[in-house]
Design a protein around this motif. Structure first.
Motif, PDB file in Angstrom:
ATOM      1  N   PHE A 158     -69.024  39.212 -10.954  1.00 39.90           N
ATOM      2  CA  PHE A 158     -69.070  38.868 -12.331  1.00 39.90           C
ATOM      3  C   PHE A 158     -67.588  38.702 -12.897  1.00 39.90           C
ATOM      4  O   PHE A 158     -66.704  39.393 -12.522  1.00 39.90           O
ATOM      5  CB  PHE A 158     -69.636  39.925 -13.225  1.00 39.90           C
ATOM      6  CG  PHE A 158     -71.328  39.666 -12.986  1.00 39.90           C
ATOM      7  CD1 PHE A 158     -72.028  39.320 -14.062  1.00 39.90           C
ATOM      8  CD2 PHE A 158     -71.935  40.507 -11.924  1.00 39.90           C
ATOM      9  CE1 PHE A 158     -73.442  39.119 -13.820  1.00 39.90           C
ATOM     10  CE2 PHE A 158     -73.329  40.148 -11.704  1.00 39.90           C
ATOM     11  CZ  PHE A 158     -73.838  39.621 -12.640  1.00 39.90           C
ATOM     12  N   VAL A 159     -67.575  37.682 -13.913  1.00 39.28           N
ATOM     13  CA  VAL A 159     -66.238  37.161 -14.533  1.00 39.28           C
ATOM     14  C   VAL A 159     -65.934  38.092 -15.559  1.00 39.28           C
ATOM     15  O   VAL A 159     -64.663  38.509 -15.665  1.00 39.28           O
ATOM     16  CB  VAL A 159     -66.291  35.895 -14.940  1.00 39.28           C
ATOM     17  CG1 VAL A 159     -65.006  35.464 -15.578  1.00 39.28           C
ATOM     18  CG2 VAL A 159     -66.624  34.847 -13.754  1.00 39.28           C
ATOM     19  N   LYS A 160     -66.927  38.872 -16.472  1.00 39.66           N
ATOM     20  CA  LYS A 160     -66.494  39.541 -17.522  1.00 39.66           C
ATOM     21  C   LYS A 160     -67.230  40.908 -17.508  1.00 39.66           C
ATOM     22  O   LYS A 160     -68.194  40.962 -16.506  1.00 39.66           O
ATOM     23  CB  LYS A 160     -66.612  39.016 -18.725  1.00 39.66           C
ATOM     24  CG  LYS A 160     -68.187  38.628 -19.173  1.00 39.66           C
ATOM     25  CD  LYS A 160     -68.376  37.885 -20.371  1.00 39.66           C
ATOM     26  CE  LYS A 160     -69.686  38.086 -20.775  1.00 39.66           C
ATOM     27  NZ  LYS A 160     -69.736  37.488 -22.238  1.00 39.66           N
ATOM     28  N   ASP A 161     -66.705  41.964 -18.094  1.00 38.80           N
ATOM     29  CA  ASP A 161     -67.265  43.198 -18.108  1.00 38.80           C
ATOM     30  C   ASP A 161     -68.754  43.332 -18.642  1.00 38.80           C
ATOM     31  O   ASP A 161     -69.230  42.363 -19.376  1.00 38.80           O
ATOM     32  CB  ASP A 161     -66.413  43.908 -18.949  1.00 38.80           C
ATOM     33  CG  ASP A 161     -65.173  44.460 -18.388  1.00 38.80           C
ATOM     34  OD1 ASP A 161     -65.008  44.382 -17.133  1.00 38.80           O
ATOM     35  OD2 ASP A 161     -64.244  44.781 -19.056  1.00 38.80           O
ATOM     36  N   GLN A 162     -69.583  44.106 -18.107  1.00 35.94           N
ATOM     37  CA  GLN A 162     -70.882  44.177 -18.239  1.00 35.94           C
ATOM     38  C   GLN A 162     -71.258  45.605 -18.486  1.00 35.94           C
ATOM     39  O   GLN A 162     -70.511  46.518 -18.081  1.00 35.94           O
ATOM     40  CB  GLN A 162     -72.004  43.590 -17.128  1.00 35.94           C
ATOM     41  CG  GLN A 162     -71.651  42.222 -16.699  1.00 35.94           C
ATOM     42  CD  GLN A 162     -72.085  41.260 -17.444  1.00 35.94           C
ATOM     43  OE1 GLN A 162     -72.846  41.354 -18.273  1.00 35.94           O
ATOM     44  NE2 GLN A 162     -70.942  40.225 -17.801  1.00 35.94           N
ATOM     45  N   PRO A 163     -72.163  46.054 -19.349  1.00 35.06           N
ATOM     46  CA  PRO A 163     -72.637  47.184 -19.738  1.00 35.06           C
ATOM     47  C   PRO A 163     -73.500  47.949 -18.695  1.00 35.06           C
ATOM     48  O   PRO A 163     -74.380  47.243 -18.099  1.00 35.06           O
ATOM     49  CB  PRO A 163     -73.439  47.231 -20.948  1.00 35.06           C
ATOM     50  CG  PRO A 163     -74.029  45.766 -20.915  1.00 35.06           C
ATOM     51  CD  PRO A 163     -73.096  45.023 -20.005  1.00 35.06           C
ATOM     52  N   TYR A 164     -73.174  49.024 -18.212  1.00 32.88           N
ATOM     53  CA  TYR A 164     -73.810  49.969 -17.159  1.00 32.88           C
ATOM     54  C   TYR A 164     -74.763  50.946 -18.088  1.00 32.88           C
ATOM     55  O   TYR A 164     -74.010  51.624 -19.070  1.00 32.88           O
ATOM     56  CB  TYR A 164     -72.843  50.589 -16.340  1.00 32.88           C
ATOM     57  CG  TYR A 164     -72.378  49.611 -14.984  1.00 32.88           C
ATOM     58  CD1 TYR A 164     -73.148  49.931 -13.865  1.00 32.88           C
ATOM     59  CD2 TYR A 164     -71.442  48.765 -15.322  1.00 32.88           C
ATOM     60  CE1 TYR A 164     -72.608  48.827 -12.940  1.00 32.88           C
ATOM     61  CE2 TYR A 164     -71.152  47.754 -14.035  1.00 32.88           C
ATOM     62  CZ  TYR A 164     -71.604  48.124 -12.935  1.00 32.88           C
ATOM     63  OH  TYR A 164     -71.310  47.307 -11.802  1.00 32.88           O
ATOM     64  N   SER A 165     -75.689  51.251 -17.565  1.00 30.22           N
ATOM     65  CA  SER A 165     -76.664  52.158 -18.109  1.00 30.22           C
ATOM     66  C   SER A 165     -76.657  53.480 -17.177  1.00 30.22           C
ATOM     67  O   SER A 165     -76.669  53.399 -16.282  1.00 30.22           O
ATOM     68  CB  SER A 165     -77.909  51.544 -18.508  1.00 30.22           C
ATOM     69  OG  SER A 165     -78.668  51.151 -17.387  1.00 30.22           O
ATOM     70  N   GLY A 166     -77.059  54.604 -18.094  1.00 33.36           N
ATOM     71  CA  GLY A 166     -77.356  55.803 -17.213  1.00 33.36           C
ATOM     72  C   GLY A 166     -77.656  57.064 -18.310  1.00 33.36           C
ATOM     73  O   GLY A 166     -77.964  56.804 -19.402  1.00 33.36           O
ATOM     74  N   HIS A 167     -77.734  58.072 -17.623  1.00 28.57           N
ATOM     75  CA  HIS A 167     -78.188  59.289 -18.425  1.00 28.57           C
ATOM     76  C   HIS A 167     -76.630  60.036 -18.680  1.00 28.57           C
ATOM     77  O   HIS A 167     -75.824  60.185 -18.078  1.00 28.57           O
ATOM     78  CB  HIS A 167     -78.999  60.168 -17.743  1.00 28.57           C
ATOM     79  CG  HIS A 167     -80.453  59.694 -17.564  1.00 28.57           C
ATOM     80  ND1 HIS A 167     -80.892  58.996 -16.821  1.00 28.57           N
ATOM     81  CD2 HIS A 167     -81.365  59.995 -18.470  1.00 28.57           C
ATOM     82  CE1 HIS A 167     -82.143  58.750 -16.839  1.00 28.57           C
ATOM     83  NE2 HIS A 167     -82.650  59.193 -17.875  1.00 28.57           N
ATOM     84  N   TYR A 168     -76.949  60.814 -20.082  1.00 28.84           N
ATOM     85  CA  TYR A 168     -75.678  61.668 -20.532  1.00 28.84           C
ATOM     86  C   TYR A 168     -76.442  62.838 -21.015  1.00 28.84           C
ATOM     87  O   TYR A 168     -77.655  63.075 -21.154  1.00 28.84           O
ATOM     88  CB  TYR A 168     -74.851  60.961 -21.188  1.00 28.84           C
ATOM     89  CG  TYR A 168     -75.519  60.697 -22.443  1.00 28.84           C
ATOM     90  CD1 TYR A 168     -75.687  61.460 -23.969  1.00 28.84           C
ATOM     91  CD2 TYR A 168     -76.031  59.529 -22.896  1.00 28.84           C
ATOM     92  CE1 TYR A 168     -76.242  61.345 -24.979  1.00 28.84           C
ATOM     93  CE2 TYR A 168     -76.742  59.058 -24.091  1.00 28.84           C
ATOM     94  CZ  TYR A 168     -76.835  60.171 -25.248  1.00 28.84           C
ATOM     95  OH  TYR A 168     -77.413  59.685 -26.292  1.00 28.84           O
ATOM     96  N   GLN A 169     -75.517  63.834 -20.834  1.00 25.72           N
ATOM     97  CA  GLN A 169     -76.176  65.434 -21.348  1.00 25.72           C
ATOM     98  C   GLN A 169     -74.974  66.051 -22.331  1.00 25.72           C
ATOM     99  O   GLN A 169     -73.840  65.855 -22.423  1.00 25.72           O
ATOM    100  CB  GLN A 169     -76.132  66.432 -20.114  1.00 25.72           C
ATOM    101  CG  GLN A 169     -76.957  66.025 -19.161  1.00 25.72           C
ATOM    102  CD  GLN A 169     -76.834  66.749 -17.933  1.00 25.72           C
ATOM    103  OE1 GLN A 169     -76.714  68.202 -17.888  1.00 25.72           O
ATOM    104  NE2 GLN A 169     -77.048  66.216 -16.779  1.00 25.72           N
TER     105      GLN A 169
END
Length: 191
Positions: free
Chosen positions: A97-108
């Motif tokens: 990918f050329v530009k930054d993309q959002p990564y998803s996941g869990h946080y506490q």
């Protein structure tokens, strides 16, 4: 950028009240801590009992999350733990990918409650994160590895500063919204 601006605007009323804010920073290893290296901060709630603080925080969780029963576990008057999902934990470039993309996941998040104060543990982002592209391809990532790419020799790279600031503002915004939403609302609403 809009999310960063929204988080900053959300924090302004809290600053006006003079409350101590939780302010964690992100480290190169993907952990959050205070600027002085602690993994928690104590926030005073002058003149309030543990029960009053618990009720306020639980109410704030309800106004922050769509279904608090799915993200919150608690010991009444003693602690509140949150495990939630975010679509925007880290911005990074997946392979190809050329530009930054959002990564998803869990946080506490964890809030320990006593009369007159709350101990807020540094947020924890779980290691497994993912990005799903427009064509539904899934790119797995490791939070700590993606965060480490924001740094060079232990210092945030200037070209990555915007991503870093947005991540820190996002996490601190959620924490401070849980700590202070009802205080700000009560002052601004006469119903």
């Amino acid at each position: 950028m809009k999310k960063l601006l929204a988080m900053m605007l959300m924090l302004l009323p809290m600053l006006a009240w003079g409350q101590d804010l939780a302010n964690f920073v992100l480290m190169p290893d993907g952990t959050y801590q205070t600027k002085d290296g602690k993994d928690f901060v104590v926030i005073p709630f002058e003149g309030k009992t543990a029960h009053q603080i618990y009720q306020e925080l639980a109410s704030n969780v309800g106004s922050t999350f769509n279904d608090p029963s799915k993200v919150m576990s608690e010991v009444e008057d003693a602690s509140i733990k949150i495990r939630a999902f975010s679509d925007n934990l880290v911005m990074a470039k997946p392979f190809g990918f050329v530009k930054d993309q959002p990564y998803s996941g869990h946080y506490q998040l964890e809030f320990k409650i006593r009369d007159g104060r709350v101990r807020v543990s540094a947020p924890i982002v779980e290691e497994n994160v993912e990005f799903v592209s427009y064509d539904h391809k899934r790119y797995d990532g490791t939070f700590s590895k993606l965060v480490s790419k924001l740094f060079k020799n232990g210092v945030v790279q200037e070209k990555k500063r915007k991503n870093y600031d947005a991540m820190v503002a996002y996490m601190n915004g959620i924490i401070n919204r849980i700590l202070y939403t009802s205080t700000v609302q009560d002052a601004n609403e006469d119903w």
